[in-house]
Design an enzyme around this catalytic site. Sequence first.
Site, short mmCIF file in Angstrom:
data_model
loop_
_atom_site.label_atom_id
_atom_site.label_comp_id
_atom_site.label_asym_id
_atom_site.label_seq_id
_atom_site.Cartn_x
_atom_site.Cartn_y
_atom_site.Cartn_z
CD GLU A 126 -17.35 -24.56 17.66
OE1 GLU A 126 -16.90 -24.71 18.81
OE2 GLU A 126 -17.27 -25.44 16.78
CG HIS A 149 -15.30 -20.55 13.86
ND1 HIS A 149 -14.08 -21.07 13.50
CD2 HIS A 149 -16.22 -21.52 13.60
CE1 HIS A 149 -14.26 -22.31 13.05
NE2 HIS A 149 -15.55 -22.61 13.08
CG HIS A 151 -15.81 -23.59 8.30
ND1 HIS A 151 -16.91 -24.40 8.19
CD2 HIS A 151 -15.57 -23.46 9.64
CE1 HIS A 151 -17.32 -24.75 9.41
NE2 HIS A 151 -16.53 -24.17 10.31
CD GLU A 179 -2.06 -6.73 3.47
OE1 GLU A 179 -2.32 -5.54 3.67
OE2 GLU A 179 -2.90 -7.58 3.14
CG HIS A 220 -13.14 -26.65 12.25
ND1 HIS A 220 -13.84 -27.28 13.24
CD2 HIS A 220 -13.93 -25.61 11.88
CE1 HIS A 220 -15.00 -26.69 13.44
NE2 HIS A 220 -15.06 -25.66 12.62
#
Length: 281
Positions: A126, A149, A151, A179, A220
């Site tokens: 990525e 990144h 999952h 919050e 994803h």
Amino acid sequence: MTTTMMNLNRVEPMLDVPFIREMAEITFHMWNLGWDERNGGNISYILDEAEVATYFNINHVLRVLPLTFPVRELAGKYFIVTGSGKYFKNVISDPETNLGIVRVDSDGESIEVLWGFKNRTIPTSELASHFMSHIERLKVDPKHRVVMHTHATNVIAMTFIHELDEKKFTKTLWEMCTECIVVFPDGVSVIPWMVPGSSEIGRATANKMKDHRVVVWPQHGIFGTGTSMDEAFGLIETVEKAAQVYMLVAHHDMKQKITDQQLADLAKAFGVTPVEGILYT
Ligand code: 2HA
Ligand code: ZN
């Protein structure tokens, strides 16, 4: 610190390097949360030249890797990045294989590996999304440093049962925990489902990063950014917590919730400006 980390410290001298330690700790932690199964997830973290030069010879380039997408805006910048196909769970015991320190070359067309990525490892699949997101976040915030990144389980789950309209998605998250509006008044953005690992998803993600720090990839995971590892992680953690609460309450009769007026009151009390078009007050 966990016992595992303390024991490993004796055998893994690289954990003495502060930014390697930060990467090792956060990846281990994220794996423990169940977010980064197998090789899921990737992180890139901008480092200062002086910071790198304290621990490594910045004039010794181990390998040069061409980029399929030029990133002139990042020329000369240093990053520590997770490796492609590598497991978050393994970073802490073998940082040199699972992580790498790279510098973008002077024309932004390739990267120079200065440390790590042992055994021909290459940076995360990525990388396009990471580099393009760094470019956009740096335009908005010169202190920006981290793209993460992961999952995150409940964020993924939520993308199956909630509308993917990003304003509605943001509003629901804000309503889940008091919050939330304070931590992400800029809201979360959502891109359509796309094939991961491509320049296209990189461009779509970076486009959202112009005015968001969080981008949700339906079915994803999530991208979060920040000026430090804590900031990026804290942001993702807060979104994931709200998504978890949503998944717990979504199929129940709601007796009450945080109202638009209460959300507006929170924003006022904490001095944040909620993104336009979500609250009706
Ligand atoms: O690194 O998470 O999106 C593996 C992935 C791809
Ligand atoms: Zn992923």
